[in-house]
Write an enzyme that holds these catalytic residues in place. Structure first.
Site, PDB file in Angstrom:
ATOM      1  N   ARG A 122       0.870  -1.194   0.000  1.00  8.28           N
ATOM      2  CA  ARG A 122       0.000   0.000   0.000  1.00  8.28           C
ATOM      3  C   ARG A 122       0.892   1.224   0.000  1.00  8.28           C
ATOM      4  O   ARG A 122       2.117   1.096   0.090  1.00  8.28           O
ATOM      5  CB  ARG A 122      -0.917  -0.002   1.228  1.00  8.28           C
ATOM      6  CG  ARG A 122      -0.121  -0.029   2.496  1.00  8.28           C
ATOM      7  CD  ARG A 122      -0.959   0.053   3.761  1.00  8.28           C
ATOM      8  NE  ARG A 122      -0.045   0.074   4.898  1.00  8.28           N
ATOM      9  CZ  ARG A 122      -0.325   0.533   6.097  1.00  8.28           C
ATOM     10  NH1 ARG A 122      -1.508   1.027   6.359  1.00  8.28           N
ATOM     11  NH2 ARG A 122       0.559   0.526   7.060  1.00  8.28           N
ATOM     12  N   CYS A 126       2.146   6.494  -7.710  1.00 10.45           N
ATOM     13  CA  CYS A 126       2.751   7.708  -8.242  1.00 10.45           C
ATOM     14  C   CYS A 126       1.810   8.884  -7.963  1.00 10.45           C
ATOM     15  O   CYS A 126       0.619   8.804  -8.218  1.00 10.45           O
ATOM     16  CB  CYS A 126       2.948   7.546  -9.747  1.00 10.45           C
ATOM     17  SG  CYS A 126       3.495   9.078 -10.531  1.00 10.45           S
ATOM     18  N   ASN A 160      -4.604   7.847   3.287  1.00  4.77           N
ATOM     19  CA  ASN A 160      -4.094   7.333   4.552  1.00  4.77           C
ATOM     20  C   ASN A 160      -2.585   7.521   4.603  1.00  4.77           C
ATOM     21  O   ASN A 160      -1.869   7.055   3.723  1.00  4.77           O
ATOM     22  CB  ASN A 160      -4.415   5.842   4.690  1.00  4.77           C
ATOM     23  CG  ASN A 160      -3.996   5.300   6.043  1.00  4.77           C
ATOM     24  OD1 ASN A 160      -4.520   5.717   7.073  1.00  4.77           O
ATOM     25  ND2 ASN A 160      -3.028   4.415   6.047  1.00  4.77           N
ATOM     26  N   GLU A 161      -2.132   8.219   5.615  1.00  8.75           N
ATOM     27  CA  GLU A 161      -0.686   8.352   5.862  1.00  8.75           C
ATOM     28  C   GLU A 161       0.112   8.584   4.585  1.00  8.75           C
ATOM     29  O   GLU A 161       1.006   7.803   4.240  1.00  8.75           O
ATOM     30  CB  GLU A 161      -0.164   7.122   6.613  1.00  8.75           C
ATOM     31  CG  GLU A 161      -0.767   6.986   7.996  1.00  8.75           C
ATOM     32  CD  GLU A 161      -0.203   5.809   8.797  1.00  8.75           C
ATOM     33  OE1 GLU A 161       0.413   4.914   8.208  1.00  8.75           O
ATOM     34  OE2 GLU A 161      -0.411   5.796  10.024  1.00  8.75           O
ATOM     35  N   GLU A 319      -5.332   7.704  15.077  1.00  6.99           N
ATOM     36  CA  GLU A 319      -5.005   6.298  15.356  1.00  6.99           C
ATOM     37  C   GLU A 319      -4.126   6.214  16.588  1.00  6.99           C
ATOM     38  O   GLU A 319      -3.226   7.034  16.783  1.00  6.99           O
ATOM     39  CB  GLU A 319      -4.232   5.665  14.189  1.00  6.99           C
ATOM     40  CG  GLU A 319      -5.030   5.442  12.934  1.00  6.99           C
ATOM     41  CD  GLU A 319      -4.200   4.734  11.854  1.00  6.99           C
ATOM     42  OE1 GLU A 319      -3.248   4.009  12.208  1.00  6.99           O
ATOM     43  OE2 GLU A 319      -4.510   4.922  10.666  1.00  6.99           O
ATOM     44  N   LYS A 368      -2.876  -8.864  11.506  1.00  8.98           N
ATOM     45  CA  LYS A 368      -3.830  -9.681  12.265  1.00  8.98           C
ATOM     46  C   LYS A 368      -3.527  -9.729  13.756  1.00  8.98           C
ATOM     47  O   LYS A 368      -4.390 -10.089  14.540  1.00  8.98           O
ATOM     48  CB  LYS A 368      -3.949 -11.080  11.677  1.00  8.98           C
ATOM     49  CG  LYS A 368      -2.714 -11.952  11.696  1.00  8.98           C
ATOM     50  CD  LYS A 368      -3.059 -13.336  11.115  1.00  8.98           C
ATOM     51  CE  LYS A 368      -1.867 -14.260  11.037  1.00  8.98           C
ATOM     52  NZ  LYS A 368      -0.938 -13.919   9.948  1.00  8.98           N
ATOM     53  N   PHE A 369      -2.288  -9.337  14.146  1.00  2.31           N
ATOM     54  CA  PHE A 369      -1.978  -9.325  15.578  1.00  2.31           C
ATOM     55  C   PHE A 369      -1.819  -7.915  16.134  1.00  2.31           C
ATOM     56  O   PHE A 369      -1.345  -7.732  17.252  1.00  2.31           O
ATOM     57  CB  PHE A 369      -0.736 -10.170  15.862  1.00  2.31           C
ATOM     58  CG  PHE A 369      -0.938 -11.620  15.535  1.00  2.31           C
ATOM     59  CD1 PHE A 369      -1.985 -12.333  16.106  1.00  2.31           C
ATOM     60  CD2 PHE A 369      -0.117 -12.267  14.623  1.00  2.31           C
ATOM     61  CE1 PHE A 369      -2.204 -13.670  15.798  1.00  2.31           C
ATOM     62  CE2 PHE A 369      -0.322 -13.601  14.305  1.00  2.31           C
ATOM     63  CZ  PHE A 369      -1.369 -14.313  14.884  1.00  2.31           C
TER      64      PHE A 369
HETATM   65 ZN    ZN Z   1       5.763   9.014 -10.533  1.00  4.04          ZN
END
Ligand code: ZN
Length: 690
Positions: A122, A126, A160-161, A319, A368-369
């Site tokens: 993720r 670009c 997100n971030e 968060e 998952k943890f």
């Molecule tokens: Zn690029």
């Protein structure tokens, strides 16, 4: 002077309460929708009132190009609304569907080594790609059109971030265009700014310019700086493209994007004006290698950056983890008390929310943890769930604090571009330049004394402060020194240190003597700077009867600046080595104010005593006027009339604080409080002054 407000409206006036909730990924549970109903039951039990929805849902929202499926999200939004829970609805650009990457490879990022990545992970698209911009804009428009009147919609969580950079040919071209604009289409101007005569790197055509690369250019500091500025610019352009349809279709719904603290890749000060509210993701390593209280002031420093980014406006803790953070080397659990304490710490520094990643633990994949409100067991009978519900219950009692702020008399400059330049610079002690740590060390004495602080960048307005501190102000951009001079002339107190006033905005050294444009206001000339090995130590001896009342000696480690006092008065001198007797601490009277220059590094007891003396001399406003034991801080928020005080104990032992004759009401228990109060291990008091 423009008066800054003391009270801001709630993030969204339709819900004027503290927001409490988490990232919610119901699309991971589409095949077991009975889980959704269970989620709604549990949200009420956890005293949660908001969920961030759809952050990574692109593949569920647009499973094929141009084929949109909102049915599942309609159901979720309806269920949230029916259960009194609001949605912070996300745009999904943080991760793209496989079909999009397969059909349009240009959306995939190119690494600094010029290799284009494969689909996966993720945060790796670009920011220039016209296709990616078109696709994100379209899906954002569809989301806004569909949910614009939905009762659950409270705010927009854009992407997100944001982070990272792309080196594809589209980005290279955009970089060159950005440079042409910046340097008035004058390549010679660029060559001079970047000092490209060095190693024969002079450019004779714009197309020769490439972004920094491990197998290419990395030695031109001006290029490195401009590239980082461009990455910030390009990411903001991408974000603005995302925001445009949201603002057009839902002009009254506030927009945020979640920052990552002091993440070095993007200059968040440039983002702030484009957002309605600041939010950030906070993952400290509690109970780790350093005492919790030492980590606590470093986290407090970052909270204060986030409050300062919009001039004191409350921010969102978007968060945090309810228990452990799975990607850390050691995923230690929060000890009893720490969840409430770390959540209220954010509120004490200006957050109007406490939110988590995530609501329900994923069944598979890399997170998952990671700590979540609802564990794999699926029910509410867990320690973590009870801790979360407790935070929710406390927040429900804090309505009067919503929108309040603090107007500190102290500001510390922590500047992103300055950090970029210091990190890039070769010299001093390569692995101990420690710009961030030094700024946090200058912050610590104020935290320990309960003195509120703004953390600003060098372009901010200094005029509202009594004390302005600029540790290691290596880069001084145009106009900054003049504004510092004006601040001091008008009666302000300015403190700076070694390694200040060295380079301009292009990372070119000031000629004619350091600290360059700060020489006049500090009244000193820095001739050389000595870097020490770990086993080296010098000492600094205070002059008798110095006006700060400091006595004795302090250690000087790592960096010793060899300065000459020009118009400044010498307050302390080095004790040994060939520079024994030379000035180590000076003060310069300038107009109605004073400018201190700390020539040596001592991030410990010297700063405690030095700032302790300044707090007294300048009579700086404190959250509560009393001695605080080590590891305990006090912070405040106010609307200009009502005053709320947070006393936070970051040690795993009971601590006492003497409130003397002052009278308060405990906002959690409703009791009147005066005299000595006891804080349990990791304990919290939220008090209103009576
Ligand atoms: Zn690029």
């Amino acid at each position: 002077m423009f008066m800054k407000p003391m009270k801001y409206p709630p993030i969204n006036p339709k819900f004027p309460h503290f927001l409490h909730g988490g990232d919610y990924n119901p699309d991971q549970w589409k095949h077991t929708p009975e889980v959704w109903d269970e989620d709604m039951r549990l949200m009420k039990l956890a005293h949660c009132n908001v969920m961030s929805v759809g952050i990574f849902s692109w593949a569920s929202l647009e499973p094929e190009e141009g084929k949109f499926e909102f049915g599942w999200l309609d159901t979720i939004m309806d269920k949230l609304a029916e259960n009194g829970v609001y949605a912070i609805l996300a745009t999904p650009s943080g991760a793209r569907p496989a079909w999009l990457a397969a059909k349009y490879p240009e959306v995939l990022r190119v690494l600094p080594n010029r290799v284009r990545i494969l689909f996966g992970g993720r945060h790796n698209h670009c920011y220039t790609s016209p296709v990616y911009r078109e696709k994100t804009r379209l899906i954002n428009q569809k989301l806004a059109e569909r949910y614009k009147d939905h009762p659950a919609l409270l705010a927009w969580h854009v992407s997100n971030e944001y982070g990272g950079e792309c080196h594809c040919e589209l980005c290279q071209q955009a970089f060159r265009e950005w440079l042409k604009k910046k340097y008035d289409n004058d390549l010679d101007k660029l060559n001079r700014a970047w000092w490209t005569g060095f190693w024969s790197h002079t450019y004779t055509d714009w197309d020769q310019i490439q972004s920094p690369a491990p197998h290419g250019e990395g030695s031109i500091h001006g290029l490195n700086l401009d590239w980082k500025r461009f990455v910030t610019h390009q990411t903001i352009e991408f974000m603005k493209n995302e925001i445009a349809p949201l603002r057009e279709i839902t002009p009254n719904v506030p927009v945020t994007t979640n920052f990552m603290g002091t993440y070095t890749g993007l200059n968040y000060w440039k983002f702030a004006p484009e957002l309605d509210v600041i939010s950030w993701d906070n993952y400290p390593r509690w109970h780790g290698e350093e005492p919790d209280w030492e980590l606590a002031y470093k986290v407090a420093f970052v909270h204060d950056i986030n409050r300062s980014l919009k001039g004191g406006k409350p921010f969102m803790l978007m968060e945090s983890t309810p228990s452990m953070t799975n990607w850390m080397k050691v995923a230690k659990l929060k000890r009893p008390g720490m969840h409430l304490l770390s959540s209220i710490q954010a509120v004490a520094h200006g957050s109007d929310t406490v939110q988590y990643f995530q609501w329900r633990k994923s069944r598979g994949c890399v997170e998952k943890f990671h700590g979540a409100v609802v564990d794999h067991c699926g029910h509410e009978n867990t320690r973590v769930f009870r801790d979360v519900a407790e935070v929710g219950k406390v927040l429900e009692k804090l309505d009067p604090i919503i929108g309040t702020t603090v107007r500190p008399e102290v500001a510390i400059i922590y500047d992103w571009e300055n950090r970029w330049a210091i990190d890039d610079m070769k010299g001093l002690i390569q692995d101990k330049k420690d710009y961030l740590l030094t700024c946090q060390s200058h912050y610590r004495p104020f935290w320990e004394n309960g003195v509120p602080v703004d953390v600003i960048d060098m372009d901010c307005d200094f005029s509202g402060y009594k004390l302005l501190i600029a540790p290691m102000l290596y880069m001084v951009r145009p106009g900054v020194a003049e504004r510092i001079e004006k601040f001091v002339e008008e009666g302000g107190t300015f403190v700076t240190t070694y390694w200040s006033g060295i380079v301009d905005e292009n990372d070119l050294c000031f000629l004619g003597g350091f600290p360059g444009p700060l020489r006049k206001v500090t009244g000193i000339w820095s001739e050389e700077i000595d870097a020490l090995y770990d086993h080296d130590v010098n000492h600094v001896v205070l002059k008798d009867d110095n006006p700060l009342g400091l006595k004795g000696e302090y250690e000087a480690r790592e960096l010793c600046d060899l300065i000459h006092a020009e118009t400044a008065e010498v307050l302390a001198t080095y004790k040994s080595d060939f520079y024994a007797g030379r000035p180590a601490l000076t003060v310069n009277s300038f107009g109605k104010g004073k400018a201190y220059y700390i020539a040596f590094r001592n991030n410990g007891d010297f700063l405690t005593d030095f700032y302790g003396a300044l707090i007294k001399e300048l009579n700086l406003k404190r959250a509560v006027d009393t001695e605080l034991p080590q590891g305990v801080t006090a912070q405040m928020r106010t609307d200009g009339e009502r005053v709320f005080v947070f006393i936070l104990n970051f040690v795993p032992e009971e601590r006492q604080v003497d409130l003397k004759e002052m009278r308060f009401k405990d906002m959690i228990t409703g009791e009147d409080v005066t005299g000595r109060v006891s804080l349990p291990p990791y304990g919290v008091k939220i008090l209103e002054r009576l």
